[in-house]
Scaffold this motif. Structure first.
Motif, PDB file in Angstrom:
ATOM      1  N   TYR A 148       0.842  -1.201   0.000  1.00  0.00           N
ATOM      2  CA  TYR A 148       0.000   0.000   0.000  1.00  0.00           C
ATOM      3  C   TYR A 148       0.878   1.253   0.000  1.00  0.00           C
ATOM      4  O   TYR A 148       0.625   2.206  -0.760  1.00  0.00           O
ATOM      5  CB  TYR A 148      -0.913  -0.002   1.218  1.00  0.00           C
ATOM      6  CG  TYR A 148      -1.806   1.218   1.306  1.00  0.00           C
ATOM      7  CD1 TYR A 148      -3.006   1.270   0.595  1.00  0.00           C
ATOM      8  CD2 TYR A 148      -1.436   2.327   2.068  1.00  0.00           C
ATOM      9  CE1 TYR A 148      -3.823   2.396   0.652  1.00  0.00           C
ATOM     10  CE2 TYR A 148      -2.242   3.452   2.127  1.00  0.00           C
ATOM     11  CZ  TYR A 148      -3.420   3.483   1.424  1.00  0.00           C
ATOM     12  OH  TYR A 148      -4.210   4.604   1.482  1.00  0.00           O
ATOM     13  N   LYS A 198      -6.352   3.771  -4.339  1.00  0.00           N
ATOM     14  CA  LYS A 198      -6.408   2.824  -3.220  1.00  0.00           C
ATOM     15  C   LYS A 198      -7.085   1.513  -3.613  1.00  0.00           C
ATOM     16  O   LYS A 198      -6.631   0.428  -3.230  1.00  0.00           O
ATOM     17  CB  LYS A 198      -7.138   3.471  -2.041  1.00  0.00           C
ATOM     18  CG  LYS A 198      -6.414   4.678  -1.453  1.00  0.00           C
ATOM     19  CD  LYS A 198      -7.212   5.292  -0.311  1.00  0.00           C
ATOM     20  CE  LYS A 198      -6.494   6.518   0.257  1.00  0.00           C
ATOM     21  NZ  LYS A 198      -7.259   7.156   1.367  1.00  0.00           N
ATOM     22  N   GLN A 209      -5.472  -2.442  -3.670  1.00  0.00           N
ATOM     23  CA  GLN A 209      -6.059  -3.607  -3.013  1.00  0.00           C
ATOM     24  C   GLN A 209      -6.194  -4.777  -3.978  1.00  0.00           C
ATOM     25  O   GLN A 209      -5.816  -5.914  -3.665  1.00  0.00           O
ATOM     26  CB  GLN A 209      -7.425  -3.249  -2.433  1.00  0.00           C
ATOM     27  CG  GLN A 209      -8.089  -4.410  -1.689  1.00  0.00           C
ATOM     28  CD  GLN A 209      -9.403  -4.001  -1.041  1.00  0.00           C
ATOM     29  OE1 GLN A 209      -9.779  -2.839  -1.034  1.00  0.00           O
ATOM     30  NE2 GLN A 209     -10.111  -4.978  -0.492  1.00  0.00           N
TER      31      GLN A 209
END
Length: 257
Positions: free
Chosen positions: A104, A114, A118
């Motif tokens: 991340y 974001k 993931q």
């Protein structure tokens, strides 16, 4: 920017780097094509790492030019870094982060959204066989596992051109095999260009479509392993390398006097 297959994706002209009086790279003229796995071979100190650092816009050349993915490494360094992934020989991880947190962090450095981080993280955990360990602190990882997560961090922003500097040099045979399988997988995807620096000739012979041999900062030869063997009238890439770099193979009797 999408790079078309069979078109130049890395081009250098008279690329040169001096560190004071040390001639690290001298007059490098090289073309690497989209979609191929190219190996830059040479002994330690030959100029491999200096070359890839220039190609990733980390250091500026003393003279000459380098175009990576259509961008000039001196005039457009940010664009170069957006489309490349670089795994240095001595890369490190943040031991107090988990694997998920580390990816991340790296992804956000590249401005990856974001939600994309993931999704890509889960894909990379699956690819690298790290499922079940993604939330463990990196300090608990073995050297081979750390190399896997470093490869994942190199790929998290989905780069078009991947630079790997001695990716198997410090690994045990099992971990090295895994890394080589990953490189093969990336190559077979077809839309990735891989630039591999190594002094381990068996790795280059197994993985690379073409190789360049560099020594004392100068590019001595470029071709497929079979072409270099034919040119030097040898039966292995190792023997071709020794002949091109003018390093003779010494017998045990010679070494022991």
């Amino acid at each position: 920017m999408t790079i078309k297959r069979e078109t130049p994706t890395v081009e250098t002209k008279d690329l040169t780097k001096f560190f004071g009086g040390i001639k690290a790279v001298v007059g490098l003229n090289l073309t690497v094509y989209s979609g191929e796995t190219f190996g830059l071979l040479g002994p330690n100190g030959a100029g491999k790492t200096t070359t890839v650092r220039m190609l990733n816009a980390i250091i500026k050349p003393t003279r000459g030019t380098a175009i990576v993915g259509g961008y000039d490494v001196v005039k457009q360094p940010i664009m170069v870094k957006r489309i490349t992934g670089f795994l240095p020989e001595t890369a490190g991880v943040y031991d107090k982060l988990t694997a998920r947190e580390f990816l991340y962090f790296i992804g956000r450095l590249y401005d990856v959204p974001k939600e994309d981080i993931q999704v890509r993280s889960e894909e990379l955990f699956e690819l690298l066989d790290l499922n079940g360990r993604e939330d463990d602190l990196l300090e608990s990882y073995s050297r081979g596992m750390k190399q896997k997560i470093l490869i994942a961090s190199t790929l998290i922003h989905d780069p078009e051109i991947i630079f790997l500097d001695e990716p198997t040099a410090t690994l045990d045979p099992a971990s090295a095999r895994t890394v080589k399988d990953i490189i093969k997988y990336l190559s077979e995807m077809g839309d990735k260009t891989i630039f591999l620096c190594t002094h381990i000739l068996s790795v280059a012979e197994e993985l690379c479509k073409r190789v360049g041999i560099i020594d004392k900062g100068k590019l001595l030869a470029v071709g497929s392993p079979s072409e270099l063997m034919e040119m030097t009238e040898t039966d292995s890439l190792e023997d071709a390398f020794l002949k091109i770099t003018k390093r003779e193979r010494k017998s045990i009797r010679d070494m022991l006097g």
